[in-house]
Structure formats: structure tokens, C-alpha cells
Design a protein around this motif. Structure first.
Motif, PDB file in Angstrom:
ATOM      1  N   ALA A 220       7.451  -4.405 -10.519  1.00  0.00           N
ATOM      2  CA  ALA A 220       6.975  -4.499  -9.138  1.00  0.00           C
ATOM      3  C   ALA A 220       8.097  -4.906  -8.184  1.00  0.00           C
ATOM      4  N   GLY A 221       9.316  -5.028  -8.705  1.00  0.00           N
ATOM      5  CA  GLY A 221      10.461  -5.312  -7.851  1.00  0.00           C
ATOM      6  C   GLY A 221      11.019  -6.708  -7.933  1.00  0.00           C
ATOM      7  N   LYS A 248      10.845   2.901  -8.194  1.00  0.00           N
ATOM      8  CA  LYS A 248      10.677   2.857  -6.743  1.00  0.00           C
ATOM      9  C   LYS A 248      10.728   4.248  -6.134  1.00  0.00           C
ATOM     10  N   ALA A 251       7.467   6.099  -6.926  1.00  0.00           N
ATOM     11  CA  ALA A 251       6.361   5.532  -6.156  1.00  0.00           C
ATOM     12  C   ALA A 251       6.426   5.982  -4.710  1.00  0.00           C
ATOM     13  N   GLU A 252       7.602   5.908  -4.106  1.00  0.00           N
ATOM     14  CA  GLU A 252       7.744   6.308  -2.710  1.00  0.00           C
ATOM     15  C   GLU A 252       7.427   7.783  -2.516  1.00  0.00           C
ATOM     16  N   ALA A 256       3.406   5.342  -2.262  1.00  0.00           N
ATOM     17  CA  ALA A 256       2.844   4.139  -2.864  1.00  0.00           C
ATOM     18  C   ALA A 256       3.949   3.124  -3.124  1.00  0.00           C
ATOM     19  N   THR A 257       3.542   1.926  -3.541  1.00  0.00           N
ATOM     20  CA  THR A 257       4.496   0.903  -3.933  1.00  0.00           C
ATOM     21  C   THR A 257       4.711   0.962  -5.450  1.00  0.00           C
ATOM     22  N   PRO A 258       5.797   0.383  -5.939  1.00  0.00           N
ATOM     23  CA  PRO A 258       5.992   0.327  -7.397  1.00  0.00           C
ATOM     24  C   PRO A 258       4.830  -0.343  -8.121  1.00  0.00           C
ATOM     25  N   GLN A 260       1.686  -0.405  -7.264  1.00  0.00           N
ATOM     26  CA  GLN A 260       0.572   0.538  -7.294  1.00  0.00           C
ATOM     27  C   GLN A 260       0.795   1.632  -8.336  1.00  0.00           C
ATOM     28  N   GLN A 284      -1.217  -9.656  -1.996  1.00  0.00           N
ATOM     29  CA  GLN A 284      -0.837  -9.081  -3.276  1.00  0.00           C
ATOM     30  C   GLN A 284      -2.014  -8.363  -3.921  1.00  0.00           C
ATOM     31  N   GLU A 287      -2.588  -5.088  -2.127  1.00  0.00           N
ATOM     32  CA  GLU A 287      -1.611  -4.081  -2.542  1.00  0.00           C
ATOM     33  C   GLU A 287      -2.006  -3.473  -3.878  1.00  0.00           C
TER      34      GLU A 287
END
Length: 330
Positions: A220-221, A248, A251-252, A256-258, A260, A284, A287
């Protein structure tokens, strides 16, 4: 991506209950939050349909931490005004000191710390070496008969051990395990996606409860988590960390986010009923809920899109417990 609806429910194995596709874990979660924030998050989660809570007494084996996260949860859920019948409690029974520390003693202690007299399900923990599986199944069945919980599963057992437990329970007229809580993520797929567990899901009627889907936050980063995180079977954590830019990028590409992407991927597994994660804020959780929008829009595309991120392929044997390397590394 955002998701505005109620969280859907799936059955946790053929014999298991209907559960929300998301569940909130307790390890290093409630004890890292301000009390008012924990209360508000529990209330909000239940209102959105996320009413399964995985809560354990962390004071055994590798988890001998004397944590109070379970006590905090029990107090916070009351302060949030959530009645016991309005949430599902999934507990843990540990094998690290079993049978010296009996399941009956463990469940009494765990439930009393939370402030309730029953769980809905329990997960029997992982183990190394030999285990008297017949005794485990028998002791669990006694607690089912005593009304301490209704269904049970296992945490990161080998497929063969889980088959044995299931078959023994059925032959003896006892409650069999109905699900497996397994490490499952973009990077760690060998066991849940392997043929041995595949048979358990299709022929044995087992459900899948996915855990550690973020690799302690890395997927998730949060590349260098400061808190204690889960084990690293196969020694691949550095490779997982190095894969994050690709996570990443993919996802992009989906908007979406990582986080997600990581969650939505696990829900594409045909046996996946529930994904566990820790959330420490409403933002959070919101998300993470957005993973359902990603799943609805692009569910058919996700598996092929993340194929290059399967890092434990050929490293961890598909018939193994999480702590066993593939034969070429044994």
C-alpha cells in the motif's frame, strides 16, 4: 475510487456464515489509535456493513507481546453503541503452547478480555513440527458444543493437514473446519492459488479468508513499516518492496490506489469470502472500500494485469504451510 453502498456479503465456506467481504483485524491496530478514533471507526464500519472483527489475545509464541488491543476493542465496541448481535467476532486459538494451554482456557481468557461470552468463529493458529490433529478437532468440537462459537477455520495450515482435520471431523460427527485464513496478496499466491488448496475449495467446500494482503503496508506504499509485521516465508520481502513501483503503475492505470488494487485482487479468487486488514482511520477504511468499485468495473481484467507481481511463485510450495519453502530451497 469510491464506494458508496453497503459492503456485500459472501458465505465463508459451504458450512460457514454469511460475512462481509471486509473484516477488521486487531493486531497492532486498536492499541495504536486514540480511544475516540477507535470508537468512531467501529461505529462507522458497522454502519457500512463491515461488522466482522478478527480479535485475538496476542500473548503466545511469536505473539507473546502482552498486547491490550483486544481489551481496547471490547471497550470501544461498547462505547460505539454496537450490540453484540450486531457484529461478528472471529477469535483465535493458538497452538504454540497447546495442549499445555488448553483451548478451553484460551477461549475463556480471550472472551473475558473482550467482554463477551461467545465468538461466532475462531481460527486455529499455525504451527511447526508435529501436531495431534485429532485432539485439536476434538477439543474444538467440545467448544462448539458448549456454545463458545459456531464455526472454525485454520491459519496457514498445509492443505494435507486441513484435509485430515476435515475428514476426521466429518467421520466422527464433529464440526469440521469451514475456512482457511491464508496469507494472500499480489505477491504471495502459491498456497491459495495452488492445486492442493484448490481441491479444498472446490471439493472440500472450504472458504478463503485472505490476510496480510498489504504485506505489512508495503503493497500500500508504506515501504519501511516501523511496527512489527508478519513473517516472510521464502525470504521475498525485499523483492516485494522493489515491486511497489509496478504495483502503483498498474493501480493508476485503473484509476485506483495500490491498496485498492491489492484488496480487489484477492476478491477475484473464487473461494474468497472475506479480506482482513487493519484500518486506523475512517479515511483509510473509505479508501479500502473503494476496492469494491474497482472490482465491479475491472474484476475480469485484474488477474492478467498483475501477473508479473506473483513473487512467491516457485519459492513457496503450494501444498505447504506458510512457513515452508519449496523443495528446491528445503
Amino acid at each position: 475510487m469510491e464506494y458508496s453502498g453497503q459492503v456485500p456479503r459472501r458465505r465463508l465456506g459451504e458450512r460457514g456464515p454469511l460475512v462481509p467481504v471486509f473484516g477488521l483485524g486487531s493486531w497492532n491496530t486498536w492499541d495504536r489509535m486514540e480511544r475516540d478514533d477507535a470508537v468512531a471507526l467501529i461505529r462507522y464500519a458497522v454502519d457500512r456493513g463491515v461488522n466482522l472483527f478478527d480479535v485475538a489475545h496476542y500473548n503466545f509464541g511469536p505473539h507473546a507481546e502482552n498486547a491490550v488491543t483486544d481489551i481496547i476493542f471490547g471497550e470501544a465496541v461498547v462505547e460505539a453503541g454496537v450490540a453484540r448481535d450486531d457484529y461478528l467476532l472471529c477469535g483465535k486459538l493458538w497452538l504454540w503452547e497447546y495442549p499445555k494451554s488448553s483451548f478451553a482456557e484460551q477461549i475463556d481468557t480471550s472472551l473475558s478480555r473482550i467482554g463477551t461470552d461467545r465468538a461466532d468463529s475462531v481460527v486455529v493458529g499455525d504451527f511447526f513440527g508435529d501436531l495431534d490433529i485429532r485432539a485439536v478437532v476434538t477439543d474444538v468440537a467440545e467448544l462448539v458444543r458448549a456454545g463458545r462459537f459456531q464455526t472454525w477455520g485454520v491459519n496457514n495450515w498445509s492443505a494435507d493437514d486441513l484435509w485430515f482435520a476435515r475428514d476426521f471431523a466429518i467421520a466422527e460427527g464433529m464440526e469440521p473446519p469451514s475456512f482457511a485464513q491464508l496469507k494472500y496478496s499480489l505477491a504471495r499466491r502459491s498456497v491459495p492459488d495452488g492445486t492442493p488448496y484448490g481441491r479444498l475449495f472446490t471439493e472440500g467446500g472450504m472458504g478463503l479468508q485472505a490476510s496480510d494482503v498489504f504485506e505489512g503496508g508495503i503493497l500500500a506504499g508504506k515501504l519501511n513499516p516501523q511496527r512489527k509485521i508478519g513473517a516472510d516465508p521464502g525470504g521475498i520481502r525485499d523483492r516485494i518492496r522493489d515491486s511497489y513501483p509496478e504495483v502503483k503503475r498498474i493501480a493508476e492505470g485503473f484509476g485506483a490506489t495500490p491498496a485498492q488494487l491489492a484488496i480487489a485482487f484477492t476478491l477475484t479468487h473464487p473461494a474468497a469470502a472475506n479480506v482482513l486488514f487493519g484500518a486506523s482511520s475512517r479515511a483509510q477504511l473509505d479508501e479500502n472500500l473503494g476496492a469494491l468499485e474497482l472490482l465491479e468495473r475491472h474484476g475480469d481484467e485484474l488477474r492478467s494485469a498483475v501477473g508479473s507481481l506473483w513473487i512467491d511463485k516457485g519459492v513457496v510450495a503450494p501444498d505447504a504451510s506458510w512457513g515452508t519453502d519449496a523443495p528446491n530451497k528445503a
